[in-house]
Design a protein around this motif. Structure first.
Motif, PDB file in Angstrom:
ATOM      1  N   GLY A   1       2.358   4.558   0.340  1.00  0.00           N
ATOM      2  CA  GLY A   1       2.143   5.620   1.247  1.00  0.00           C
ATOM      3  C   GLY A   1       0.962   5.318   2.149  1.00  0.00           C
ATOM      4  O   GLY A   1       0.124   6.153   2.675  1.00  0.00           O
ATOM      5  N   ASP A   2       0.872   3.977   2.549  1.00  0.00           N
ATOM      6  CA  ASP A   2      -0.085   3.655   3.382  1.00  0.00           C
ATOM      7  C   ASP A   2      -1.684   3.669   2.874  1.00  0.00           C
ATOM      8  O   ASP A   2      -2.785   3.916   3.437  1.00  0.00           O
ATOM      9  CB  ASP A   2      -0.124   4.107   4.780  1.00  0.00           C
ATOM     10  CG  ASP A   2      -1.035   3.341   5.929  1.00  0.00           C
ATOM     11  OD1 ASP A   2      -0.991   2.204   5.806  1.00  0.00           O
ATOM     12  OD2 ASP A   2      -1.395   4.055   6.963  1.00  0.00           O
TER      13      ASP A   2
ATOM     14  N   SER B   1      -0.456   2.737  -7.992  1.00  0.00           N
ATOM     15  CA  SER B   1      -0.921   3.703  -7.326  1.00  0.00           C
ATOM     16  C   SER B   1      -1.119   5.113  -7.894  1.00  0.00           C
ATOM     17  O   SER B   1      -1.617   6.028  -7.612  1.00  0.00           O
ATOM     18  CB  SER B   1      -0.003   3.912  -6.107  1.00  0.00           C
ATOM     19  OG  SER B   1       1.280   4.624  -6.426  1.00  0.00           O
TER      20      SER B   1
ATOM     21  N   GLN C   1       5.633   2.089   1.971  1.00  0.00           N
ATOM     22  CA  GLN C   1       4.525   2.053   2.666  1.00  0.00           C
ATOM     23  C   GLN C   1       4.164   2.942   3.789  1.00  0.00           C
ATOM     24  O   GLN C   1       3.416   2.822   4.476  1.00  0.00           O
ATOM     25  CB  GLN C   1       4.055   0.553   3.017  1.00  0.00           C
ATOM     26  CG  GLN C   1       4.083  -0.267   1.882  1.00  0.00           C
ATOM     27  CD  GLN C   1       3.610  -1.761   2.443  1.00  0.00           C
ATOM     28  OE1 GLN C   1       2.437  -1.999   2.404  1.00  0.00           O
ATOM     29  NE2 GLN C   1       4.691  -2.678   2.939  1.00  0.00           N
TER      30      GLN C   1
ATOM     31  N   LEU D   1       8.707   7.687   8.311  1.00  0.00           N
ATOM     32  CA  LEU D   1       8.232   8.364   6.969  1.00  0.00           C
ATOM     33  C   LEU D   1       9.414   8.980   6.570  1.00  0.00           C
ATOM     34  O   LEU D   1       9.649   9.060   5.391  1.00  0.00           O
ATOM     35  CB  LEU D   1       7.209   9.225   7.454  1.00  0.00           C
ATOM     36  CG  LEU D   1       6.651  10.220   6.210  1.00  0.00           C
ATOM     37  CD1 LEU D   1       6.342   9.582   5.023  1.00  0.00           C
ATOM     38  CD2 LEU D   1       5.844  11.419   6.780  1.00  0.00           C
TER      39      LEU D   1
ATOM     40  N   ARG E   1       6.501   3.519  12.893  1.00  0.00           N
ATOM     41  CA  ARG E   1       5.664   3.681  11.910  1.00  0.00           C
ATOM     42  C   ARG E   1       5.280   5.204  11.694  1.00  0.00           C
ATOM     43  O   ARG E   1       4.582   5.637  12.667  1.00  0.00           O
ATOM     44  CB  ARG E   1       4.286   2.908  11.947  1.00  0.00           C
ATOM     45  CG  ARG E   1       3.407   2.902  10.657  1.00  0.00           C
ATOM     46  CD  ARG E   1       2.731   1.566  10.686  1.00  0.00           C
ATOM     47  NE  ARG E   1       1.707   1.742   9.551  1.00  0.00           N
ATOM     48  CZ  ARG E   1       2.261   1.386   8.175  1.00  0.00           C
ATOM     49  NH1 ARG E   1       3.353   0.763   8.080  1.00  0.00           N
ATOM     50  NH2 ARG E   1       1.452   1.297   7.159  1.00  0.00           N
ATOM     51  N   GLY E   2       5.542   5.846  10.692  1.00  0.00           N
ATOM     52  CA  GLY E   2       5.105   7.185  10.563  1.00  0.00           C
ATOM     53  C   GLY E   2       6.144   8.261  11.176  1.00  0.00           C
ATOM     54  O   GLY E   2       5.787   9.256  11.013  1.00  0.00           O
TER      55      GLY E   2
ATOM     56  N   ARG F   1      -2.818   6.396   1.370  1.00  0.00           N
ATOM     57  CA  ARG F   1      -3.241   7.960   1.417  1.00  0.00           C
ATOM     58  C   ARG F   1      -2.938   8.405  -0.003  1.00  0.00           C
ATOM     59  O   ARG F   1      -1.996   7.901  -0.883  1.00  0.00           O
ATOM     60  CB  ARG F   1      -2.574   8.466   2.384  1.00  0.00           C
ATOM     61  CG  ARG F   1      -0.974   9.030   2.220  1.00  0.00           C
ATOM     62  CD  ARG F   1      -0.484   9.780   3.405  1.00  0.00           C
ATOM     63  NE  ARG F   1       0.942   9.892   3.211  1.00  0.00           N
ATOM     64  CZ  ARG F   1       1.870   8.956   3.354  1.00  0.00           C
ATOM     65  NH1 ARG F   1       1.758   7.819   3.693  1.00  0.00           N
ATOM     66  NH2 ARG F   1       3.203   9.414   3.223  1.00  0.00           N
TER      67      ARG F   1
ATOM     68  N   GLY G   1       3.095   5.448   6.661  1.00  0.00           N
ATOM     69  CA  GLY G   1       2.231   6.160   6.687  1.00  0.00           C
ATOM     70  C   GLY G   1       2.530   7.583   7.424  1.00  0.00           C
ATOM     71  O   GLY G   1       3.765   7.911   7.638  1.00  0.00           O
ATOM     72  N   LEU G   2       1.340   8.314   7.647  1.00  0.00           N
ATOM     73  CA  LEU G   2       1.791   9.660   8.285  1.00  0.00           C
ATOM     74  C   LEU G   2       1.958   9.636   9.684  1.00  0.00           C
ATOM     75  O   LEU G   2       1.215   8.615  10.211  1.00  0.00           O
ATOM     76  CB  LEU G   2       0.883  10.762   7.790  1.00  0.00           C
ATOM     77  CG  LEU G   2       0.583  11.038   6.304  1.00  0.00           C
ATOM     78  CD1 LEU G   2      -0.548  11.979   6.225  1.00  0.00           C
ATOM     79  CD2 LEU G   2       1.748  11.998   6.005  1.00  0.00           C
TER      80      LEU G   2
ATOM     81  N   ARG H   1       0.954  -1.354   0.146  1.00  0.00           N
ATOM     82  CA  ARG H   1      -0.027  -0.023   0.116  1.00  0.00           C
ATOM     83  C   ARG H   1       0.976   1.256  -0.074  1.00  0.00           C
ATOM     84  O   ARG H   1       1.465   1.734   1.042  1.00  0.00           O
ATOM     85  CB  ARG H   1      -0.785   0.003   1.167  1.00  0.00           C
ATOM     86  CG  ARG H   1      -2.048  -0.878   1.221  1.00  0.00           C
ATOM     87  CD  ARG H   1      -2.863  -1.326   2.625  1.00  0.00           C
ATOM     88  NE  ARG H   1      -3.051   0.109   3.182  1.00  0.00           N
ATOM     89  CZ  ARG H   1      -4.137   0.884   2.774  1.00  0.00           C
ATOM     90  NH1 ARG H   1      -5.178   0.499   2.025  1.00  0.00           N
ATOM     91  NH2 ARG H   1      -4.405   1.972   3.435  1.00  0.00           N
TER      92      ARG H   1
END
Length: 871
Positions: free
Chosen positions: A511-512, A547, A653, A791, A744-745, A514, A655-656, A509
């Motif tokens: 950018g997770d 994507s 992948q 990130l 994560r992020g 987004r 995320g924010l 996925r």
């Protein structure tokens, strides 16, 4: 007259012996037995003449190895350079008639003490008005630092040894000449006849050159004058003198710039760099003996090009079966690229020489990369193994040690104790048809040995059949040797590499999931496949295209000319692309080796500037250049692969962060400016201080997301940890890769030297034709963060500089503030760094106008990089 002893060690006819150096820090003494010829190289410490503390003396070790009683006689005596832990007890042995030699190849006594070749009276330390304490302290400061030695007896002995080493050495040379030894002073005398006499044992002197020697001589003379002035200024008045305290205050590093964290110039660099470098070749084995030559970092102004030339000579003369590593396996003596130069495509045995009471040698960073390369090396060390024997009679060189276990890569500690004798290990190797066989035999206390066999097979479409016969214990096997025979049949299938198969790969996925701004993802598909696998690369690139992102994966593999690569990328960049994301390390898409200074500014710098990178860094900004002017118009981030698909999958992948609140921070005790920067971030997290905070003090999940700020020291050789300082100015480990999990992020920003160096080689040390090898995640804080889901990891590709005086508004601090201000305002990390650089550029100079200050700030501007997806 030399007589033969009946209790001589049963020794191979061709062997190298690295003698036990006992307790004292540093020390080198190597005996070579080449048939009827013997070569003795260096003499340990002066105190090794008597031994003691359960350690044999050097004379006793030599008697056993040579099978002689006094006087001991060698074919050739060599003194590589004039540090007291190499001259050692040789003068005492010669003066007392315990050692004679047919030939002597010696460091020139004038060059090695800062004199012009034919002028022994110009040394400022020879002036009659120099007080004895000044003379004593300057002599000690000219040696390698013993500031960390707490044993008062050892320190007092060191002062005495350093003070008298020059006089003892000059007297030794006179005595040798009087005895009829043919003495050759390196750098002054012709050595053609000497080398011819030892041609049958493949003797070759590889360096240094005369120019190299003279640069070091000038540096020794300058240091001596400066040290006299510095010590004299400390002795004003009639107060009692505590020599140990005075020495420690001057030899220990002061509170320093982060740029000097690990790459601080050693006091003894100029003497080390005069070391005679030797090669011998017997029984089809080349051996390399390096003295203390600082091959990785010369640390003498004007010497870098000469050191590169010497490394080229060493590389071209190889590969080698055995190497005694340089400078007690220090960070400035050994780097990872040296392994390739020494071993070629084969395998090499490496040995460390030094005493037990040494918490910093072998260097932990060097041990880390040696451990990573353990499949291609054998490793022994006198501090753990005592006397090391390298048997050159067999097809593959092999080790025997007097205690401990081979291939021990654990660093020493400040309370390092003596290894117990009685455990013998041996390593044997052979190579047939491109496959390498290695056996290790360990002797357990109950006498029941175990043979461990490792096969190293070329990574290609290959079938290899191995047959191993282990003979039962008998005869020589009972004395600790193991015989292993192997036969190898290799079948090679030509054509495409063997397919990877249909391994299940995780869904990606990007950018997770987004929505990302329109970005240009750039890579060389072929090079990426080599690093992470064909199926994995296809999976990654397919997910990016699915994507909706633009993927340009047609860069030619192996293209290293950055201007050509940048032009290709520029041709793919559309006006809609808001940034560029590079996929892969520097061996996939090359980074620009950037001189951060223009010619005018560089010409204003003093010749002796201390920047360990020479203001040359790695930069990816050229790939954000739309119009070809060399400056970026859009942000650039890089996802290094580290030859790990798990790393690149996790990073793409990312995320924010849940928010930009400060989650975690730790700073060096000597970097108080970081407090104000961290406190301005929203949230309630505290900025920890190292010392006292270390890796074991951090709770699980401390690095679990949000804003992470690390203002610590970093190293170019060891990227797996960052350091603070203790109260004495020594390095104190603050955090390492074991602390990084589930980030994560996270957005991590660092002011650590080389914190974002994702290759093994800093830009300044890349040699022509060399491709920088990637660091694996377990060897890099930055890559560990990305593999854990961060990130972005934002940091420097070279040495960083921090402000150390109020109001702390110069060097790195304005960049730090600008970046976090952009993050707090909602910018993605790649864009935040891009805008922070613009703001930083507009503020140069930040209150400091000296050329060196301007140079530092230009370096900070250009060397910051965003690793990770960053969007």
């Amino acid at each position: 007259m030399t007589s033969t002893s009946s209790d001589a060690i049963d020794a191979p006819s061709n062997a190298i012996y690295i003698l036990d150096m006992g307790r004292e820090k540093y020390g080198d003494c190597v005996l070579c037995r080449f048939g009827s010829k013997t070569v003795l190289i260096d003499g340990g410490h002066l105190g090794d003449f008597d031994g003691g503390n359960n350690f044999p003396s050097i004379p006793d070790q030599l008697r056993a190895l040579l099978g002689q009683t006094s006087p001991l006689h060698v074919s050739l005596l060599i003194v590589t350079h004039l540090h007291s832990d190499h001259v050692g007890c040789l003068p005492t042995m010669v003066q007392q008639g315990l050692l004679t030699a047919e030939w002597a190849l010696v460091a020139d006594e004038n060059l090695g003490t800062g004199h012009p070749v034919h002028d022994a009276g110009s040394n400022p330390l020879d002036a009659s008005d120099i007080p004895p304490t000044v003379r004593r302290m300057v002599a000690a400061l000219r040696e390698e630092s013993r500031a960390d030695v707490t044993d008062a007896t050892l320190l007092s002995r060191f002062f005495s040894d350093a003070e008298t080493v020059e006089a003892r050495y000059r007297r030794m040379l006179r005595t040798l000449e009087e005895q009829g030894t043919r003495v050759v002073r390196y750098g002054r005398d012709d050595y053609t006849e000497l080398v011819a006499d030892f041609a049958d044992v493949g003797m070759r002197i590889l360096g240094p050159t005369d120019d190299h020697l003279l640069i070091c001589t000038d540096a020794i003379e300058r240091f001596t004058r400066d040290a006299i002035a510095a010590v004299s200024s400390r002795l004003a008045g009639d107060a009692p003198i505590d020599e140990a305290a005075l020495y420690r205050s001057m030899a220990a590093p002061p509170a320093m710039d982060a740029a000097d964290a690990l790459d601080r110039p050693g006091k003894g660099a100029a003497l080390n760099d005069q070391s005679i470098v030797l090669r011998f070749e017997v029984a089809n084995h080349k051996v390399l003996l390096l003295g203390d030559m600082q091959l990785a970092k010369a640390e003498v102004s004007g010497l870098d090009s000469h050191m590169r030339e010497l490394r080229d000579v060493i590389r071209d003369d190889g590969p080698y079966s055995f190497v005694k590593l340089s400078h007690h396996t220090s960070y400035n003596g050994v780097d990872e690229e040296l392994l390739d130069e020494l071993a070629g495509s084969g395998r090499v045995l490496l040995a460390h020489s030094g005493g037990i009471v040494d918490s910093t040698h072998p260097d932990p960073g060097v041990l880390s990369f040696l451990r990573r390369n353990r499949q291609r090396i054998g490793w022994a060390r006198t501090d753990r193994n005592g006397l090391i024997t390298v048997n050159l009679n067999s097809q593959a060189a092999r080790f025997r040690v007097s205690r401990g276990q081979l291939n021990d890569f654990t660093p020493n500690s400040t309370d390092q104790s003596q290894s117990e004798p009685g455990h013998v290990s041996e390593e044997i190797g052979g190579e047939v048809g491109g496959a390498t066989m290695v056996s290790r035999k360990s002797e357990a206390p109950d006498g029941q040995g175990v043979v461990e066999v490792i096969a190293r097979i070329p990574h290609a479409s290959t079938r290899v059949t191995l047959t191993i016969d282990v003979e039962p214990r008998s005869g020589r096997e009972a004395s600790g040797e193991t015989q292993v025979s192997s036969s190898t049949r290799k079948q090679v299938t030509k054509g495409e590499p063997e397919p990877t198969g249909d391994r299940p790969l995780p869904p990606l996925r990007v950018g997770d999931g987004r929505p990302l701004p329109p970005l240009l993802f750039v890579t060389s598909r072929q090079a990426l496949e080599t690093n992470i696998g064909r199926q994995e690369a296809a999976h990654l690139l397919g997910a990016l295209r699915a994507s909706g992102q633009t993927v340009y994966d047609s860069l030619p593999s192996g293209l290293t000319e950055v201007s050509r690569v940048a032009a290709l990328v520029r041709g793919q960049m559309g006006v809609r692309h808001e940034g560029v994301v590079i996929l892969g390390g520097y061996d996939v898409v090359p980074a620009q080796r950037l001189d951060t200074l223009d010619e005018a500014l560089r010409n204003k710098l003093p010749a002796s500037h201390a920047d360990p990178d020479n203001f040359v860094v790695w930069s990816d900004d050229v790939y954000g250049d739309r119009d070809g002017d060399g400056l970026p118009e859009v942000p650039v981030s890089r996802i290094p692969d580290g030859r790990s698909p798990q790393l690149i999958f996790a990073a793409v992948q990312a995320g924010l962060p849940g928010d930009t609140a400060r989650n975690f921070g730790v700073r060096n005790a000597e970097r108080p400016f970081a407090e104000d920067i961290f406190s301005r971030l929203p949230g309630a997290g505290d900025l920890l201080v190292s010392q006292p905070t270390g890796p074991g003090d951090l709770p699980d999940g401390a690095l679990g997301g949000g804003a992470i700020y690390l203002m610590l020291h970093g190293g170019d050789l060891d990227g797996s940890r960052f350091w603070g300082e203790d109260e004495d100015g020594g390095m104190f480990e603050a955090i390492n890769v074991s602390n990084v999990a589930a980030s994560r992020g996270a957005v991590a920003f660092t002011g650590c030297c080389w914190g974002a160096l994702c290759a093994a080689t800093p830009a300044a040390y890349l040699r022509p034709g060399q491709r920088p090898a990637p660091r694996p995640p377990e060897s890099s804080m930055a890559l560990s963060f990305l593999r854990a889901g961060a990130l972005a990891f934002v940091g420097c590709t070279g040495a960083h500089y921090s402000p150390i005086t109020p109001p702390f508004d110069y060097f790195g601090a304005p960049m730090h503030r600008a970046f976090w201000r952009q993050i707090e305002g909602g910018s993605a990390p790649a864009r935040a760094l891009f805008r922070a650089k613009i703001e930083y550029l507009e503020g140069i100079p930040h209150g400091r106008v000296e050329p060196s200050d301007h140079a530092i700030e230009m370096k900070i501007l250009r060397q910051y990089a965003c690793l990770g997806l960053g969007w």
